[in-house]
Design a protein around this motif. Structure first.
Motif, PDB file in Angstrom:
ATOM      1  N   LEU A 166     -71.756   0.565 -13.836  1.00  0.00           N
ATOM      2  CA  LEU A 166     -70.571   0.726 -14.684  1.00  0.00           C
ATOM      3  C   LEU A 166     -70.855   0.401 -16.150  1.00  0.00           C
ATOM      4  O   LEU A 166     -69.982   0.552 -17.003  1.00  0.00           O
ATOM      5  N   GLY A 167     -72.071  -0.035 -16.427  1.00  0.00           N
ATOM      6  CA  GLY A 167     -72.444  -0.367 -17.805  1.00  0.00           C
ATOM      7  C   GLY A 167     -71.754  -1.607 -18.335  1.00  0.00           C
ATOM      8  O   GLY A 167     -71.494  -1.716 -19.537  1.00  0.00           O
ATOM      9  N   LEU A 168     -71.462  -2.548 -17.451  1.00  0.00           N
ATOM     10  CA  LEU A 168     -70.730  -3.753 -17.830  1.00  0.00           C
ATOM     11  C   LEU A 168     -71.641  -4.960 -17.984  1.00  0.00           C
ATOM     12  O   LEU A 168     -72.693  -5.046 -17.355  1.00  0.00           O
ATOM     13  N   GLU A 169     -71.212  -5.888 -18.828  1.00  0.00           N
ATOM     14  CA  GLU A 169     -71.886  -7.166 -18.971  1.00  0.00           C
ATOM     15  C   GLU A 169     -70.952  -8.264 -18.486  1.00  0.00           C
ATOM     16  O   GLU A 169     -69.739  -8.063 -18.383  1.00  0.00           O
ATOM     17  N   VAL A 170     -71.509  -9.420 -18.185  1.00  0.00           N
ATOM     18  CA  VAL A 170     -70.690 -10.541 -17.708  1.00  0.00           C
ATOM     19  C   VAL A 170     -69.672 -10.915 -18.782  1.00  0.00           C
ATOM     20  O   VAL A 170     -70.035 -11.185 -19.931  1.00  0.00           O
ATOM     21  N   PRO A 171     -68.397 -10.911 -18.442  1.00  0.00           N
ATOM     22  CA  PRO A 171     -67.349 -11.222 -19.429  1.00  0.00           C
ATOM     23  C   PRO A 171     -67.322 -12.707 -19.772  1.00  0.00           C
ATOM     24  O   PRO A 171     -67.603 -13.552 -18.928  1.00  0.00           O
ATOM     25  N   GLU A 172     -66.963 -13.002 -21.016  1.00  0.00           N
ATOM     26  CA  GLU A 172     -66.910 -14.397 -21.465  1.00  0.00           C
ATOM     27  C   GLU A 172     -65.498 -14.852 -21.800  1.00  0.00           C
ATOM     28  O   GLU A 172     -65.268 -16.031 -22.052  1.00  0.00           O
ATOM     29  N   THR A 173     -64.552 -13.914 -21.823  1.00  0.00           N
ATOM     30  CA  THR A 173     -63.156 -14.264 -22.111  1.00  0.00           C
ATOM     31  C   THR A 173     -62.256 -13.605 -21.073  1.00  0.00           C
ATOM     32  O   THR A 173     -62.679 -12.693 -20.348  1.00  0.00           O
ATOM     33  N   TRP A 174     -61.004 -14.045 -21.022  1.00  0.00           N
ATOM     34  CA  TRP A 174     -60.041 -13.467 -20.078  1.00  0.00           C
ATOM     35  C   TRP A 174     -59.831 -11.980 -20.369  1.00  0.00           C
ATOM     36  O   TRP A 174     -59.823 -11.150 -19.451  1.00  0.00           O
ATOM     37  N   ASP A 175     -59.677 -11.634 -21.628  1.00  0.00           N
ATOM     38  CA  ASP A 175     -59.453 -10.223 -21.974  1.00  0.00           C
ATOM     39  C   ASP A 175     -60.650  -9.361 -21.571  1.00  0.00           C
ATOM     40  O   ASP A 175     -60.477  -8.236 -21.076  1.00  0.00           O
ATOM     41  N   GLU A 176     -61.860  -9.871 -21.774  1.00  0.00           N
ATOM     42  CA  GLU A 176     -63.057  -9.130 -21.370  1.00  0.00           C
ATOM     43  C   GLU A 176     -63.112  -8.988 -19.850  1.00  0.00           C
ATOM     44  O   GLU A 176     -63.524  -7.955 -19.323  1.00  0.00           O
ATOM     45  N   PHE A 177     -62.685 -10.026 -19.150  1.00  0.00           N
ATOM     46  CA  PHE A 177     -62.664  -9.999 -17.690  1.00  0.00           C
ATOM     47  C   PHE A 177     -61.717  -8.912 -17.188  1.00  0.00           C
ATOM     48  O   PHE A 177     -62.074  -8.099 -16.327  1.00  0.00           O
ATOM     49  N   ILE A 178     -60.526  -8.888 -17.758  1.00  0.00           N
ATOM     50  CA  ILE A 178     -59.546  -7.864 -17.359  1.00  0.00           C
ATOM     51  C   ILE A 178     -60.070  -6.467 -17.685  1.00  0.00           C
ATOM     52  O   ILE A 178     -59.868  -5.517 -16.921  1.00  0.00           O
ATOM     53  N   LYS A 179     -60.774  -6.334 -18.790  1.00  0.00           N
ATOM     54  CA  LYS A 179     -61.329  -5.029 -19.165  1.00  0.00           C
ATOM     55  C   LYS A 179     -62.329  -4.544 -18.115  1.00  0.00           C
ATOM     56  O   LYS A 179     -62.349  -3.361 -17.757  1.00  0.00           O
ATOM     57  N   THR A 180     -63.148  -5.465 -17.590  1.00  0.00           N
ATOM     58  CA  THR A 180     -64.105  -5.055 -16.551  1.00  0.00           C
ATOM     59  C   THR A 180     -63.374  -4.604 -15.285  1.00  0.00           C
ATOM     60  O   THR A 180     -63.816  -3.686 -14.591  1.00  0.00           O
ATOM     61  N   LEU A 181     -62.255  -5.253 -14.991  1.00  0.00           N
ATOM     62  CA  LEU A 181     -61.454  -4.859 -13.830  1.00  0.00           C
ATOM     63  C   LEU A 181     -60.894  -3.456 -14.018  1.00  0.00           C
ATOM     64  O   LEU A 181     -60.875  -2.641 -13.081  1.00  0.00           O
ATOM     65  N   GLU A 182     -60.461  -3.176 -15.237  1.00  0.00           N
ATOM     66  CA  GLU A 182     -59.913  -1.852 -15.548  1.00  0.00           C
ATOM     67  C   GLU A 182     -60.988  -0.768 -15.421  1.00  0.00           C
ATOM     68  O   GLU A 182     -60.737   0.317 -14.876  1.00  0.00           O
ATOM     69  N   VAL A 183     -62.184  -1.076 -15.911  1.00  0.00           N
ATOM     70  CA  VAL A 183     -63.278  -0.096 -15.844  1.00  0.00           C
ATOM     71  C   VAL A 183     -63.615   0.213 -14.388  1.00  0.00           C
ATOM     72  O   VAL A 183     -63.809   1.382 -14.012  1.00  0.00           O
ATOM     73  N   ALA A 184     -63.675  -0.821 -13.553  1.00  0.00           N
ATOM     74  CA  ALA A 184     -63.964  -0.601 -12.136  1.00  0.00           C
ATOM     75  C   ALA A 184     -62.882   0.268 -11.503  1.00  0.00           C
ATOM     76  O   ALA A 184     -63.178   1.220 -10.767  1.00  0.00           O
ATOM     77  N   LYS A 185     -61.635  -0.046 -11.803  1.00  0.00           N
ATOM     78  CA  LYS A 185     -60.501   0.697 -11.234  1.00  0.00           C
ATOM     79  C   LYS A 185     -60.534   2.163 -11.646  1.00  0.00           C
ATOM     80  O   LYS A 185     -60.298   3.070 -10.838  1.00  0.00           O
ATOM     81  N   GLU A 186     -60.855   2.400 -12.918  1.00  0.00           N
ATOM     82  CA  GLU A 186     -60.925   3.777 -13.438  1.00  0.00           C
ATOM     83  C   GLU A 186     -62.037   4.577 -12.767  1.00  0.00           C
ATOM     84  O   GLU A 186     -61.965   5.810 -12.698  1.00  0.00           O
ATOM     85  N   ASN A 187     -63.036   3.883 -12.263  1.00  0.00           N
ATOM     86  CA  ASN A 187     -64.164   4.550 -11.613  1.00  0.00           C
ATOM     87  C   ASN A 187     -64.072   4.509 -10.085  1.00  0.00           C
ATOM     88  O   ASN A 187     -65.071   4.687  -9.392  1.00  0.00           O
ATOM     89  N   ASP A 188     -62.847   4.268  -9.599  1.00  0.00           N
ATOM     90  CA  ASP A 188     -62.573   4.268  -8.152  1.00  0.00           C
ATOM     91  C   ASP A 188     -63.403   3.242  -7.385  1.00  0.00           C
ATOM     92  O   ASP A 188     -63.774   3.456  -6.230  1.00  0.00           O
TER      93      ASP A 188
END
Length: 410
Positions: free
Chosen positions: A158-180
């Motif tokens: 997914l091209g993601l890096e380990v998130p360091e903030t809550w907003d970054e964490f939620i963004k990774t969740l969104e990216v995963a969801k968008e990619n089924d």
């Protein structure tokens, strides 16, 4: 097990008659054996191995290991009957505090054994006992941590890096969801599993002194835990749609087979996941609860502490086994087997899967489990499970306050 000890949170109808007694390699009469009582079924095999080694070196001493279901209930019942085991391997939670305050445990204060332990963990168990009774009535032995376990291959895909903030964490969740891809594999059929994200969020946002303030009437769930409840509901949106249909064993299997990006669990889940798929590529990181990286701490607590009943403390053979367990070699052996962390100075978990939280331990970016300080009869896991199903936040927070007070006023 468990963050606490998680098995203690499981409900069931198993009675005291079902207590499992597991022999070491003793050849003597059980009535003459020293009992080691453990609350963790997962550690049975490593304890049997250590006991076997000890008995080989000390053939005149027999050890028996008991690991009963519903261990907390069993232990409290035995205390009322003045029948505590000689040696106890239990979790660092409210039950330990109750036993210590009751004056039935040996005080290790000022001993060489106490000096082997990292001060932060001595403080944690001291806080469980409270100011009314000073002393170190248990030796922190193995520690655990709540973490976000992630699938490294999916993260890279997914091209993601380990998130360091809550907003970054939620963004990774969104990216995963968008990619089924399922962002988080929830296992809320087992209510205790909801405590993993709950503790991470609460520890980093409600304050470490919440329990003390709550007992003094200076804090409440309704006032301090509103953002905690909100974030729990936010995370729930990123589950697999049947969040309450599957339990811990189901989650271990599903995550091992690549069915989600994240799994919110403790370090104890790593061996279980690896049993299903030894080749799964895992990493861990502390859940970033705030948007200030320096304020996000890893939730870590005393998973196992060793204690001795006051009556047995004069028995040299009892203390000999405790000293044997507290040897660095045995401590290392235990944490390597259990994928845990050690409370002993100079004993480290070197498994590369934990690289992402290594700095938390090295730099002291740690905080304790909030629910370890909740009254043990409160049944917080069940209340939180009910909240996540009904989503009635105000009613839930009010009930958390009332249940706390109800237990404290008994």
């Amino acid at each position: 097990m468990f963050y606490k000890s998680k098995k203690w949170l499981k409900t069931g109808l198993i009675g005291l008659a079902s207590v499992l007694v597991i022999g070491g390699c003793s050849s003597g009469n059980d009535s003459d054996a020293i009992e080691v009582f453990s609350n963790k079924s997962e550690s049975t095999e490593i304890y049997k191995e250590i006991i076997k080694d000890f008995e080989k070196e000390n053939p005149e001493i027999d050890i028996k290991l008991s690991a009963p279901p519903e261990a907390e209930t069993v232990l409290k019942t035995r205390m009322t009957k003045n029948d505590l085991p000689e040696i106890m391997s239990i979790g660092g939670n409210a039950t330990y505090g109750e036993l210590a305050r009751a004056g039935v445990l040996h005080d290790f204060s000022g001993t060489e054994l106490e000096k082997q332990i990292q001060p932060a963990y001595i403080k944690m168990v001291g806080d469980l006992v409270g100011e009314e009774k000073e002393g170190t009535f248990g030796l922190p032995y193995a520690t655990n941590a709540n973490a976000v376990i992630y699938n490294k291959d999916l993260m890279n895909e997914l091209g993601l890096e380990v998130p360091e903030t809550w907003d970054e964490f939620i963004k990774t969740l969104e990216v995963a969801k968008e990619n089924d891809i399922t962002p988080i594999y929830f296992t809320l059929k087992d209510s205790w599993t909801g405590m993993i994200p709950w503790n991470s969020i609460a520890a980093n946002s409600a304050g470490e002194d919440f329990a003390e303030k709550k007992n003094a009437g200076k804090a409440s769930f309704q006032e301090e835990y509103d953002p905690v409840a909100d974030k729990m509901l936010t995370l729930l949106e990123y589950g697999h749609g049947k969040n309450f249909d599957y339990g811990y064993a189901d989650g271990n299997k599903a995550f091992a087979n690549g069915e989600s990006l994240y799994y919110l669990q403790g370090n104890w889940a790593i061996p279980e996941i690896k049993k299903v798929n030894p080749d799964v590529n895992l990493g861990v990181f502390a859940m970033p609860v705030t948007n200030e990286p320096s304020e996000n701490k890893l939730v870590s607590g005393v998973d196992v502490l060793l204690t001795v009943s006051e009556e047995a403390s004069e028995n040299e053979d009892v203390m000999k086994f405790v000293e044997y367990m507290m040897n660095d070699e045995r401590a290392q052996k235990y944490i390597d087997d259990q994928k845990a962390f050690s409370a002993l100075e100079g004993v480290y978990q070197e498994d590369p899967v934990f690289e992402g939280i290594k700095s938390n331990f090295e730099e002291g970016q740690l905080t304790s489990f909030p629910d370890h300080y909740y009254p043990s009869g409160m049944q917080a896991a069940n209340l939180i499970q009910e909240f996540l199903i009904k989503k009635e936040k105000e009613k839930f927070l009010k009930k958390m306050d009332s249940e706390w007070e109800k237990v404290q006023n008994r």
